[in-house]
Motif scaffolding. Sequence first.
Motif, PDB file in Angstrom:
ATOM      1  N   ARG A 197       0.830  -1.218   0.000  1.00 22.43           N
ATOM      2  CA  ARG A 197       0.000   0.000   0.000  1.00 22.43           C
ATOM      3  C   ARG A 197       0.851   1.249   0.000  1.00 22.43           C
ATOM      4  NH1 ARG A 197      -3.412  -3.522   2.532  1.00 22.43           N
ATOM      5  NH2 ARG A 197      -2.387  -3.307   4.546  1.00 22.43           N
TER       6      ARG A 197
ATOM      7  N   GLN B  33       3.699   1.506  -1.597  1.00 20.63           N
ATOM      8  CA  GLN B  33       4.076   1.637  -3.017  1.00 20.63           C
ATOM      9  C   GLN B  33       2.928   2.229  -3.836  1.00 20.63           C
ATOM     10  OE1 GLN B  33       7.025   0.587  -4.650  1.00 20.63           O
ATOM     11  NE2 GLN B  33       7.959   0.181  -2.652  1.00 20.63           N
ATOM     12  N   VAL B  34       1.711   1.802  -3.507  1.00 19.81           N
ATOM     13  CA  VAL B  34       0.537   2.324  -4.227  1.00 19.81           C
ATOM     14  C   VAL B  34       0.418   3.827  -3.968  1.00 19.81           C
ATOM     15  CG1 VAL B  34      -1.994   2.249  -4.394  1.00 19.81           C
ATOM     16  CG2 VAL B  34      -0.708   0.118  -4.142  1.00 19.81           C
TER      17      VAL B  34
ATOM     18  N   LYS C  43       2.671   5.850  -5.864  1.00 20.03           N
ATOM     19  CA  LYS C  43       2.447   5.705  -7.310  1.00 20.03           C
ATOM     20  C   LYS C  43       3.691   5.214  -8.064  1.00 20.03           C
ATOM     21  CE  LYS C  43      -1.509   8.769  -7.945  1.00 20.03           C
ATOM     22  NZ  LYS C  43      -1.762   9.294  -6.577  1.00 20.03           N
ATOM     23  N   THR C  44       4.433   4.302  -7.452  1.00 21.48           N
ATOM     24  CA  THR C  44       5.579   3.698  -8.143  1.00 21.48           C
ATOM     25  C   THR C  44       5.048   2.734  -9.196  1.00 21.48           C
ATOM     26  OG1 THR C  44       5.672   1.810  -6.642  1.00 21.48           O
ATOM     27  CG2 THR C  44       6.936   3.770  -5.992  1.00 21.48           C
ATOM     28  N   PRO C  45       5.883   2.321 -10.163  1.00 20.39           N
ATOM     29  CA  PRO C  45       5.423   1.340 -11.165  1.00 20.39           C
ATOM     30  C   PRO C  45       4.903   0.069 -10.490  1.00 20.39           C
ATOM     31  CG  PRO C  45       7.535   2.270 -11.818  1.00 20.39           C
ATOM     32  CD  PRO C  45       7.250   2.813 -10.442  1.00 20.39           C
TER      33      PRO C  45
ATOM     34  N   GLY D 296       3.692  -0.130  -7.499  1.00 19.31           N
ATOM     35  CA  GLY D 296       2.448   0.243  -6.832  1.00 19.31           C
ATOM     36  C   GLY D 296       1.265   0.234  -7.786  1.00 19.31           C
ATOM     37  N   LYS D 297       1.472   0.743  -8.982  1.00 18.26           N
ATOM     38  CA  LYS D 297       0.376   0.796  -9.963  1.00 18.26           C
ATOM     39  C   LYS D 297      -0.070  -0.605 -10.367  1.00 18.26           C
ATOM     40  CE  LYS D 297       1.489   5.308 -11.836  1.00 18.26           C
ATOM     41  NZ  LYS D 297       2.326   5.966 -12.839  1.00 18.26           N
ATOM     42  N   GLU D 298       0.909  -1.485 -10.541  1.00 15.79           N
ATOM     43  CA  GLU D 298       0.623  -2.878 -10.902  1.00 15.79           C
ATOM     44  C   GLU D 298      -0.092  -3.568  -9.733  1.00 15.79           C
ATOM     45  OE1 GLU D 298       0.166  -5.290 -13.491  1.00 15.79           O
ATOM     46  OE2 GLU D 298       0.912  -3.311 -14.119  1.00 15.79           O
TER      47      GLU D 298
ATOM     48  N   LYS E 279      -1.813  -2.344  -7.234  1.00 17.45           N
ATOM     49  CA  LYS E 279      -3.143  -1.848  -6.876  1.00 17.45           C
ATOM     50  C   LYS E 279      -4.246  -2.634  -7.595  1.00 17.45           C
ATOM     51  CE  LYS E 279      -6.156   2.225  -6.764  1.00 17.45           C
ATOM     52  NZ  LYS E 279      -7.018   1.626  -5.744  1.00 17.45           N
ATOM     53  N   LYS E 280      -4.020  -2.900  -8.884  1.00 22.45           N
ATOM     54  CA  LYS E 280      -5.026  -3.639  -9.661  1.00 22.45           C
ATOM     55  C   LYS E 280      -5.256  -5.017  -9.050  1.00 22.45           C
ATOM     56  CE  LYS E 280      -3.077  -1.913 -13.880  1.00 22.45           C
ATOM     57  NZ  LYS E 280      -2.241  -2.439 -14.959  1.00 22.45           N
TER      58      LYS E 280
END
Length: 217
Positions: free
Chosen positions: A36, A38-39, A42-44, A46-48, A50-51
């Motif tokens: 969370r 990382q999310v 907004k790291t790469p 983190g973006k992956e 989150k989904k």
Amino acid sequence: IRMVIMGPPGAGKGTQAPKIKERFSCCHLATGDMLRSQVAQKTPLGKEAKKIMDAGGLVSDDIVIGMIKSELENNKECKGGFILDGFPRTVAQAEALDKMLAEKQQKLQHAVELQIDDALLVARITGRLVHPASGRSYHSTFNPPKKHMTDDITGEPLIQRSDDNADALKKRLVTYHAQTAPVVNYYQKTGIWKGVDASQEPGQVWKSLLNIFDAKP
Ligand code: AP5
Ligand code: ZN
């Protein structure tokens, strides 16, 4: 102390683990909290992540194993031992942990499972409120903050996790029973598994935990 705390979403891992950390002066490593963070940044990764998290699935073994390995090697708080919360979640992660520890001539001492019926978890999850920066959690009914939607310690706002809705919970439970329940068997075989009734109120769960370690409250 070197231990893992397991259990389905909402069982109380994040509620009890900080108390273990304080009592035994060890580090508390929660892979969900790390992801969370990382999310939030907004790291790469983190973006992956989150989904996957919002869909109730599991982030890849390699990523979470790497995160734990790096913390165990570099986090000074872990010198006094550790409590792992939300890891291992697959048998492959459990094997990787044993291997990591064996390289340091260490062994896991306790694998505690917080046992609770799925039916009790919806209310816990949908009422949870968290302080993102510290990972502290509250519950609108079972453990309300002193001031509405506000962290007791920092006064900062509390939020709801994006995966804390009835729909995502259903998927998280399916994932738990399919992928994480086998980890319980893994530790039962090695003889370090202990179960605790997690449907009790939090203070009682804490007492049951202390009993396992033969420690006084
Ligand atoms: P993670 O953050 O680990 O979530 P989880 O396992 O679903 O567990 P929760 O944090 O929801 O529950 P908890 O047991 O900590 O309950 P809490 O104490 O807060 O993981 C999130 C996601 O990240 C995963 O779905 C996955 O996608 C990914 N991920 C993480 N680790 C991974 C890994 N190793 N591999 C791959 N992917 C990974 O309590 C819940 C609520 O109930 C709170 O409001 C609390 O106040 C209340 N409460 C607690 N105890 C009691 C009690 N005894 N009585 C009444 N209320 C209580
Ligand atoms: Zn948690």
